[in-house]
Scaffold this motif. Sequence first.
Motif, PDB file in Angstrom:
ATOM      1  N   UNK A   1       2.124   1.928  -4.309  1.00 39.87           N
ATOM      2  CA  UNK A   1       2.661   0.558  -4.328  1.00 39.87           C
ATOM      3  C   UNK A   1       2.614  -0.015  -5.744  1.00 39.87           C
ATOM      4  N   UNK A   2       1.504   0.173  -6.422  1.00 40.94           N
ATOM      5  CA  UNK A   2       1.369  -0.370  -7.778  1.00 40.94           C
ATOM      6  C   UNK A   2       2.383   0.269  -8.720  1.00 40.94           C
ATOM      7  N   UNK A   3       2.580   1.589  -8.580  1.00 44.17           N
ATOM      8  CA  UNK A   3       3.543   2.269  -9.456  1.00 44.17           C
ATOM      9  C   UNK A   3       4.955   1.770  -9.221  1.00 44.17           C
ATOM     10  N   UNK A   4       5.237   1.353  -7.989  1.00 41.88           N
ATOM     11  CA  UNK A   4       6.580   0.846  -7.660  1.00 41.88           C
ATOM     12  C   UNK A   4       6.708  -0.652  -7.921  1.00 41.88           C
ATOM     13  N   UNK A   5       5.645  -1.282  -8.406  1.00 41.55           N
ATOM     14  CA  UNK A   5       5.683  -2.711  -8.684  1.00 41.55           C
ATOM     15  C   UNK A   5       5.671  -3.572  -7.443  1.00 41.55           C
ATOM     16  N   UNK A   6       5.137  -3.028  -6.338  1.00 40.50           N
ATOM     17  CA  UNK A   6       5.071  -3.773  -5.079  1.00 40.50           C
ATOM     18  C   UNK A   6       3.676  -4.387  -4.942  1.00 40.50           C
ATOM     19  N   UNK A   7       3.563  -5.697  -4.816  1.00 36.91           N
ATOM     20  CA  UNK A   7       2.238  -6.322  -4.675  1.00 36.91           C
ATOM     21  C   UNK A   7       1.526  -5.812  -3.415  1.00 36.91           C
ATOM     22  N   UNK A   8       0.232  -5.620  -3.539  1.00 38.94           N
ATOM     23  CA  UNK A   8      -0.568  -5.165  -2.396  1.00 38.94           C
ATOM     24  C   UNK A   8      -0.938  -6.378  -1.553  1.00 38.94           C
ATOM     25  N   UNK A   9      -0.537  -6.343  -0.305  1.00 43.44           N
ATOM     26  CA  UNK A   9      -0.816  -7.430   0.643  1.00 43.44           C
ATOM     27  C   UNK A   9      -1.928  -6.951   1.576  1.00 43.44           C
TER      28      UNK A   9
ATOM     29  N   UNK B   1       2.323  10.559  -1.904  1.00 42.45           N
ATOM     30  CA  UNK B   1       3.670  11.063  -1.599  1.00 42.45           C
ATOM     31  C   UNK B   1       4.227  10.416  -0.326  1.00 42.45           C
ATOM     32  N   UNK B   2       3.375  10.234   0.671  1.00 38.30           N
ATOM     33  CA  UNK B   2       3.840   9.612   1.916  1.00 38.30           C
ATOM     34  C   UNK B   2       4.308   8.187   1.669  1.00 38.30           C
ATOM     35  N   UNK B   3       3.539   7.461   0.876  1.00 37.24           N
ATOM     36  CA  UNK B   3       3.918   6.072   0.575  1.00 37.24           C
ATOM     37  C   UNK B   3       5.168   6.032  -0.289  1.00 37.24           C
ATOM     38  N   UNK B   4       5.257   6.942  -1.244  1.00 32.55           N
ATOM     39  CA  UNK B   4       6.463   7.008  -2.079  1.00 32.55           C
ATOM     40  C   UNK B   4       7.697   7.312  -1.238  1.00 32.55           C
ATOM     41  N   UNK B   5       7.534   8.165  -0.224  1.00 31.70           N
ATOM     42  CA  UNK B   5       8.657   8.492   0.659  1.00 31.70           C
ATOM     43  C   UNK B   5       9.163   7.236   1.364  1.00 31.70           C
ATOM     44  N   UNK B   6       8.222   6.434   1.891  1.00 29.86           N
ATOM     45  CA  UNK B   6       8.620   5.199   2.580  1.00 29.86           C
ATOM     46  C   UNK B   6       9.265   4.210   1.616  1.00 29.86           C
ATOM     47  N   UNK B   7       8.737   4.151   0.398  1.00 24.20           N
ATOM     48  CA  UNK B   7       9.340   3.270  -0.612  1.00 24.20           C
ATOM     49  C   UNK B   7      10.759   3.745  -0.924  1.00 24.20           C
ATOM     50  N   UNK B   8      10.919   5.060  -0.977  1.00 28.68           N
ATOM     51  CA  UNK B   8      12.240   5.622  -1.256  1.00 28.68           C
ATOM     52  C   UNK B   8      13.251   5.327  -0.172  1.00 28.68           C
ATOM     53  N   UNK B   9      12.797   5.064   1.040  1.00 32.66           N
ATOM     54  CA  UNK B   9      13.691   4.686   2.138  1.00 32.66           C
ATOM     55  C   UNK B   9      14.059   3.206   2.090  1.00 32.66           C
ATOM     56  N   UNK B  10      13.463   2.495   1.136  1.00 35.14           N
ATOM     57  CA  UNK B  10      13.794   1.082   0.981  1.00 35.14           C
ATOM     58  C   UNK B  10      12.748   0.119   1.511  1.00 35.14           C
ATOM     59  N   UNK B  11      11.640   0.620   2.017  1.00 32.64           N
ATOM     60  CA  UNK B  11      10.601  -0.262   2.572  1.00 32.64           C
ATOM     61  C   UNK B  11       9.774  -0.901   1.452  1.00 32.64           C
TER      62      UNK B  11
END
Length: 269
Positions: free
Chosen positions: A207-215, A171-181
Amino acid sequence: MAANDNRTVTIAAIARLAGVSVPTVSRVINGRSDVAPQTRERVEELLTRHGYRRRPPSMRASSGLVDLVFNDLDSPWAVEIIRGVEDVAHAAGVGTVVSAIHRRSSSAKQWLDNIRTRSTEGVIFVTSTLEPPQQAELRRLNIPAVIVDPAGVPAQDAPTIGATNWAGSLRATEYLIGLGHRRIGFIAGPPQLMCSRARMDGYRAALEAAGIPIDDRLIQAGNFYHEAGFSGGVRLLGLTEPPTAIFASSDQMALGVYEAVRQRGLRMP
């Protein structure tokens, strides 16, 4: 005193016959190793001859105490745990004994020795591993134990209570993704702790659910303490392409990141 004597055989009587102290007889009865072999043999022979019967566990004297055991007591989170246990214990008319064993075998042994003498009602281990010798001794003493956020894989018959580490991290990571990060740094906890691994997995899953590559360059090792948050924050902010957000997996490490951000001359919303 004959073996068929109907009177209750006491530890004091056995000690007198064996020519040893009452604590020595108690150590023999409790299976302690710090008794000379000859003494142990003499005491055990007298116990058998006079039909000494140990009180069943249900007759163990009530102490009205619960043990709360930490590896360390150097975090605000530990204080919160203590406060919560104290509130519930007080409402139930039970006292709390707080111990820190600092991951040292000598401290763990001393704690077990103390447990034997104070007849505790139960034990709560926090972010700990219930080692087989500890578990065997608690079982022998008929003392129930619960583990909060176990460090490793808990024993199958040891009840555990865990926080929502994976879901919270997701949820914390999803929140940051939702802010555009999209470049989100992560400072992990000690890899041997299950809660650390769960928080890492939640971060990766979001990250994977949002399609963001893991760096992997955005993932820093940590240990839940302020210094690790600071050093991890410094390394992340020093990257050629630094993250636009940082997820520190503990409060203390987040405070360390705050300091790294401040020293960098950046503003944190």
